[in-house]
Design an enzyme around this catalytic site. Structure first.
Site, PDB file in Angstrom:
ATOM      1  N   CYS A  75       0.854  -1.180   0.000  1.00  0.00           N
ATOM      2  CA  CYS A  75       0.000   0.000   0.000  1.00  0.00           C
ATOM      3  C   CYS A  75       0.899   1.242   0.000  1.00  0.00           C
ATOM      4  O   CYS A  75       1.769   1.382   0.863  1.00  0.00           O
ATOM      5  CB  CYS A  75      -0.882  -0.024   1.247  1.00  0.00           C
ATOM      6  SG  CYS A  75      -1.573   1.563   1.714  1.00  0.00           S
ATOM      7  N   GLU A  76       0.691   2.097  -0.976  1.00  0.00           N
ATOM      8  CA  GLU A  76       1.561   3.276  -1.079  1.00  0.00           C
ATOM      9  C   GLU A  76       1.275   4.322  -0.002  1.00  0.00           C
ATOM     10  O   GLU A  76       2.067   5.232   0.199  1.00  0.00           O
ATOM     11  CB  GLU A  76       1.460   3.908  -2.468  1.00  0.00           C
ATOM     12  CG  GLU A  76       0.136   4.546  -2.785  1.00  0.00           C
ATOM     13  CD  GLU A  76       0.082   5.094  -4.208  1.00  0.00           C
ATOM     14  OE1 GLU A  76      -0.603   6.110  -4.397  1.00  0.00           O
ATOM     15  OE2 GLU A  76       0.712   4.526  -5.111  1.00  0.00           O
ATOM     16  N   HIS A  77       0.169   4.192   0.707  1.00  0.00           N
ATOM     17  CA  HIS A  77      -0.167   5.178   1.735  1.00  0.00           C
ATOM     18  C   HIS A  77       0.478   4.876   3.083  1.00  0.00           C
ATOM     19  O   HIS A  77       0.795   5.794   3.826  1.00  0.00           O
ATOM     20  CB  HIS A  77      -1.692   5.261   1.906  1.00  0.00           C
ATOM     21  CG  HIS A  77      -2.388   5.672   0.655  1.00  0.00           C
ATOM     22  ND1 HIS A  77      -3.556   5.085   0.224  1.00  0.00           N
ATOM     23  CD2 HIS A  77      -2.074   6.600  -0.265  1.00  0.00           C
ATOM     24  CE1 HIS A  77      -3.933   5.638  -0.914  1.00  0.00           C
ATOM     25  NE2 HIS A  77      -3.046   6.562  -1.232  1.00  0.00           N
ATOM     26  N   HIS A  78       0.660   3.574   3.412  1.00  0.00           N
ATOM     27  CA  HIS A  78       1.207   3.214   4.716  1.00  0.00           C
ATOM     28  C   HIS A  78       2.410   2.279   4.640  1.00  0.00           C
ATOM     29  O   HIS A  78       2.951   1.888   5.658  1.00  0.00           O
ATOM     30  CB  HIS A  78       0.130   2.557   5.583  1.00  0.00           C
ATOM     31  CG  HIS A  78      -1.070   3.412   5.776  1.00  0.00           C
ATOM     32  ND1 HIS A  78      -2.222   3.266   5.026  1.00  0.00           N
ATOM     33  CD2 HIS A  78      -1.293   4.464   6.600  1.00  0.00           C
ATOM     34  CE1 HIS A  78      -3.100   4.171   5.398  1.00  0.00           C
ATOM     35  NE2 HIS A  78      -2.569   4.924   6.339  1.00  0.00           N
ATOM     36  N   GLN A 116      -4.896  -0.545  -4.968  1.00  0.00           N
ATOM     37  CA  GLN A 116      -5.495  -1.675  -5.669  1.00  0.00           C
ATOM     38  C   GLN A 116      -6.207  -1.252  -6.950  1.00  0.00           C
ATOM     39  O   GLN A 116      -6.157  -1.956  -7.955  1.00  0.00           O
ATOM     40  CB  GLN A 116      -6.454  -2.413  -4.729  1.00  0.00           C
ATOM     41  CG  GLN A 116      -7.033  -3.662  -5.332  1.00  0.00           C
ATOM     42  CD  GLN A 116      -7.860  -4.441  -4.336  1.00  0.00           C
ATOM     43  OE1 GLN A 116      -7.566  -4.448  -3.146  1.00  0.00           O
ATOM     44  NE2 GLN A 116      -8.898  -5.105  -4.808  1.00  0.00           N
ATOM     45  N   HIS A 144      -6.131  -5.835   3.029  1.00  0.00           N
ATOM     46  CA  HIS A 144      -5.145  -4.775   3.225  1.00  0.00           C
ATOM     47  C   HIS A 144      -4.739  -4.686   4.689  1.00  0.00           C
ATOM     48  O   HIS A 144      -5.583  -4.403   5.552  1.00  0.00           O
ATOM     49  CB  HIS A 144      -5.722  -3.436   2.768  1.00  0.00           C
ATOM     50  CG  HIS A 144      -5.943  -3.368   1.292  1.00  0.00           C
ATOM     51  ND1 HIS A 144      -5.194  -2.554   0.473  1.00  0.00           N
ATOM     52  CD2 HIS A 144      -6.807  -4.031   0.480  1.00  0.00           C
ATOM     53  CE1 HIS A 144      -5.587  -2.714  -0.781  1.00  0.00           C
ATOM     54  NE2 HIS A 144      -6.572  -3.599  -0.798  1.00  0.00           N
ATOM     55  N   CYS A 146      -3.099  -2.419   6.047  1.00  0.00           N
ATOM     56  CA  CYS A 146      -3.238  -1.049   6.548  1.00  0.00           C
ATOM     57  C   CYS A 146      -4.615  -0.848   7.185  1.00  0.00           C
ATOM     58  O   CYS A 146      -4.792   0.032   8.022  1.00  0.00           O
ATOM     59  CB  CYS A 146      -2.994  -0.029   5.445  1.00  0.00           C
ATOM     60  SG  CYS A 146      -4.067  -0.182   4.020  1.00  0.00           S
TER      61      CYS A 146
END
Length: 183
Positions: A75-78, A116, A144, A146
């Site tokens: 996940c590119e956010h976390h 995703q 996920h 995250c």
């Protein structure tokens, strides 16, 4: 590159209040750097490289489906993993793709920092580009970390995304056949 990443991991460990020189953590920065490079190796790959000419002439014009291709992404956010499976179908127009290449395409795009929704589209567009198919359908179902390990901590949640291109988008019957086959 790996040495620089290892230094960053050493700083993260220190920033979390740990001693990166204690026995259990002494080699962790190097191991974490290598692991992160492995988990993101898709950046150093190209579609042409992984397909490697494995597109073959064929008069097959019925749906071809490859399902349950496992995937692991970040996940590119976390920077936490998401794990799932990908289903890919296409309607050939004179060309078929070697079977293992579907898994390689999934891996190449999954092994990058992702969301995703974008991952699903990238896979669909790659299959369409490489095969010149009449249509492509891709569905990804993933869990996920995250969302499971932090934040709302919902252990049984999963996410499904789909991208339908060409005939899969235009003809409900084709889309329905695909969705029925993957259930």
């Amino acid at each position: 590159m790996s040495e620089q990443l290892a230094d960053h991991y050493r700083q993260i460990i220190t920033g979390l209040g740990e001693n990166p020189e204690r026995e259990g953590l002494r080699d962790t920065p190097e191991r974490a750097a290598k692991a992160m490079q492995f988990l993101n190796r898709g950046y150093s790959q190209t579609l042409e490289e992984i397909v490697n000419g494995a597109v073959f002439e064929s008069d097959t014009d019925e749906m071809v489906l490859v399902k349950d291709i496992e995937l692991y992404s970040m996940c590119e956010h976390h920077l936490l993993p998401f794990i799932g499976k990908c289903h890919i179908a296409y309607l050939p127009r004179g060309n078929v793709l070697g079977l293992s290449k579907f898994a390689r395409i999934v891996d190449m795009y999954a092994r990058r920092m992702q969301i995703q929704e974008r991952l699903t589209r990238e896979i669909a567009e790659a299959v369409l580009d490489i095969t010149d198919a009449r249509g492509v359908g891709v569905v990804i179902e993933a869990r996920h970390l995250c969302m499971m390990m932090r934040g709302v901590e919902k252990q049984n949640s999963s996410m499904s995304t789909s991208v339908m291109l060409g005939t899969f988008r235009e003809k409900m019957s084709t889309r329905q056949e695909f969705l029925t086959l993957i259930r």
